[in-house]
Design a protein around this motif. Structure first.
Motif, PDB file in Angstrom:
ATOM      1  N   GLN A  35     -25.372  44.389   1.395  1.00 13.31           N
ATOM      2  CA  GLN A  35     -25.686  43.279   1.748  1.00 13.31           C
ATOM      3  C   GLN A  35     -24.960  42.245   2.293  1.00 13.31           C
ATOM      4  O   GLN A  35     -24.192  41.815   1.496  1.00 13.31           O
ATOM      5  CB  GLN A  35     -27.041  42.731   0.813  1.00 13.31           C
ATOM      6  CG  GLN A  35     -27.860  41.790   1.262  1.00 13.31           C
ATOM      7  CD  GLN A  35     -28.835  41.045   0.555  1.00 13.31           C
ATOM      8  OE1 GLN A  35     -29.823  41.649   0.088  1.00 13.31           O
ATOM      9  NE2 GLN A  35     -28.252  39.963  -0.282  1.00 13.31           N
ATOM     10  N   VAL A  39     -27.229  42.029   7.528  1.00 15.10           N
ATOM     11  CA  VAL A  39     -28.639  41.705   6.961  1.00 15.10           C
ATOM     12  C   VAL A  39     -29.072  40.615   7.398  1.00 15.10           C
ATOM     13  O   VAL A  39     -29.999  40.302   7.846  1.00 15.10           O
ATOM     14  CB  VAL A  39     -28.407  42.189   5.340  1.00 15.10           C
ATOM     15  CG1 VAL A  39     -29.844  41.420   4.944  1.00 15.10           C
ATOM     16  CG2 VAL A  39     -28.231  43.685   5.054  1.00 15.10           C
ATOM     17  N   ALA A  57     -34.956  40.783   4.024  1.00 14.72           N
ATOM     18  CA  ALA A  57     -34.718  42.298   3.967  1.00 14.72           C
ATOM     19  C   ALA A  57     -34.609  42.920   2.673  1.00 14.72           C
ATOM     20  O   ALA A  57     -33.927  42.065   1.670  1.00 14.72           O
ATOM     21  CB  ALA A  57     -33.432  42.537   4.891  1.00 14.72           C
ATOM     22  N   ASP A 245     -25.670  46.409   4.970  1.00 13.82           N
ATOM     23  CA  ASP A 245     -25.485  46.089   6.154  1.00 13.82           C
ATOM     24  C   ASP A 245     -25.352  47.438   7.202  1.00 13.82           C
ATOM     25  O   ASP A 245     -25.713  47.468   8.314  1.00 13.82           O
ATOM     26  CB  ASP A 245     -24.035  45.565   6.081  1.00 13.82           C
ATOM     27  CG  ASP A 245     -24.129  43.931   6.172  1.00 13.82           C
ATOM     28  OD1 ASP A 245     -25.128  43.575   5.698  1.00 13.82           O
ATOM     29  OD2 ASP A 245     -23.132  43.500   6.769  1.00 13.82           O
ATOM     30  N   ALA A 248     -29.027  47.614   8.266  1.00 13.12           N
ATOM     31  CA  ALA A 248     -29.363  46.247   9.271  1.00 13.12           C
ATOM     32  C   ALA A 248     -28.665  46.576  10.497  1.00 13.12           C
ATOM     33  O   ALA A 248     -29.355  46.253  11.397  1.00 13.12           O
ATOM     34  CB  ALA A 248     -28.908  44.965   8.407  1.00 13.12           C
TER      35      ALA A 248
END
Length: 382
Positions: A35, A39, A57, A245, A248
């Motif tokens: 993260q 994100v 998220a 990530d 994302a």
């Protein structure tokens, strides 16, 4: 991944390509795969898209639903009205906080809760309503919000299937107290797995970000970005519900494709509906009067006079190379809820018993649609 002529037709294929692959690779090569900044960017972009103040998220829509109910501070002794006609995660999230899910019936046209079906089962112990935008068909949240305000109940939206659908010209989730979203591969846009919570409440958003990361007062990203050591503290018991990530990065690309994806799904759905006019005993799902769906699922309801039962029809479709699925489950009939108790839910049981989901995906061809409909027409006796 698309099926050609004569090949098996899948029920769903995510629309993924080189752009998503490059975005994921860039995240990996950046060295920041947990993260982090992507994100945060995805949260901002998604919240803006649905008209919410904040996006949080998380690892799945199920964890988003759980956190929403934690934010409402629900627990043992509380009841939450939910539709039985939903994937079982909707009801399970209520049990995660120790509260009791109370199953309500739905209207046949949309498969969604209404103010009347909620009113039929609410009690003095009811503290919240969890409404689902089933299969991408938007629930009438304006009526539900007004009713819940009169009853002093919180309304949480399970928008797992809802991205790209609208109510009154605005995105599903716009103005929601709390809305939970899914990015599973069966959904309109995907990150592989993953979810999102949206809300307009800044204090809730701050707490929810802590809760997804073990209740820490400062995120891992903030600690890494700091030029000086930070000793974190844990303000309450939290969870490990983070998004990566990598996910994302894929989500940002998918979000950019959302308009094209929904437009294509609505185009395919309109063609299905036109073709099925010639098939007696098959009623397709459609738009409600209060909004437009995204056709995350294209489901049809078989009339009582249809000569073949739903389960047999699924078998015939499979034999013809068509991957269809049963319609939405009735959670109250699953073994996990044996002995739980429920009101009479005739519409739920009818839809669950007699509906099926037909293949629909971005790269679907006219020939593939014709093959699907030809099987239905033949079984209808046409």
């Amino acid at each position: 991944m698309s099926a050609g002529a004569g090949a098996r037709i899948p029920v769903m294929v995510p629309w993924l390509g080189e752009e998503e692959a490059r975005a994921a690779a860039d995240a990996v090569l950046s060295g920041w795969v947990a993260q982090g900044p992507r994100v945060a960017e995805f949260e901002r972009a998604f919240a803006e898209r649905v008209g919410a103040g904040h996006g949080i998220a998380v690892s799945s829509c199920t964890t988003a639903l759980h956190l929403a109910l934690v934010a409402l501070e629900l627990g043992p002794g509380d009841e939450v009205v939910v539709p039985s006609l939903s994937f079982i995660a909707t009801a399970n999230a209520v049990r995660y906080v120790g509260a009791r899910p109370v199953f309500a019936d739905v209207e046949e046209a949309t498969g969604n809760l209404t103010a009347a079906t909620v009113d039929a089962v609410r009690t003095p112990r009811t503290k919240a309503v969890l409404a689902v935008h089933q299969g991408g068909v938007p629930a009438d949240v304006h009526a539900l919000r007004a009713a819940c305000a009169d009853w002093d109940l919180a309304l949480v939206e399970d928008a797992a299937c809802g991205i790209g659908a609208t109510v009154g010209g605005k995105s599903v989730g716009h103005g929601a107290l709390l809305a939970a979203w899914s990015f599973h591969p069966r959904k309109v846009i995907t990150t592989g797995e993953g979810g999102m919570l949206t809300t307009d409440d800044a204090e809730w958003a701050e707490r929810l970000r802590r809760l997804r990361e073990h209740g820490m007062n400062v995120s891992a990203a903030q600690r890494h970005a700091s030029g000086t050591p930070i000793v974190e503290s844990y303000l309450e018991v939290g969870f490990n519900y983070r998004m990566t990530d990598i996910q994302a990065a894929i989500g940002l690309v998918q979000l950019g494709k959302l308009d094209a994806i929904v437009a294509r799904r609505r185009e395919l759905a309109a063609r299905y509906t036109e073709l099925l006019r010639a098939v007696p005993g098959v009623r397709p799902v459609g738009d409600p009067v209060h909004g437009e769906g995204n056709f995350q699922s294209y489901w049809v309801l078989l009339a009582g006079e249809f000569p073949v039962g739903r389960d047999r029809l699924l078998g015939v479709l499979a034999e013809a190379g068509v991957s269809a699925r049963r319609g939405i489950m009735a959670s109250h009939l699953e073994p996990a809820y044996a002995g739980h108790g429920a009101a009479q839910l005739p519409v739920t049981e009818r839809i669950s018993r007699d509906s099926l989901i037909l293949p629909l995906f971005h790269t679907m061809t006219r020939e593939q649609q014709d093959r699907v409909v030809s099987v239905l027409r033949e079984q209808a006796g046409g």
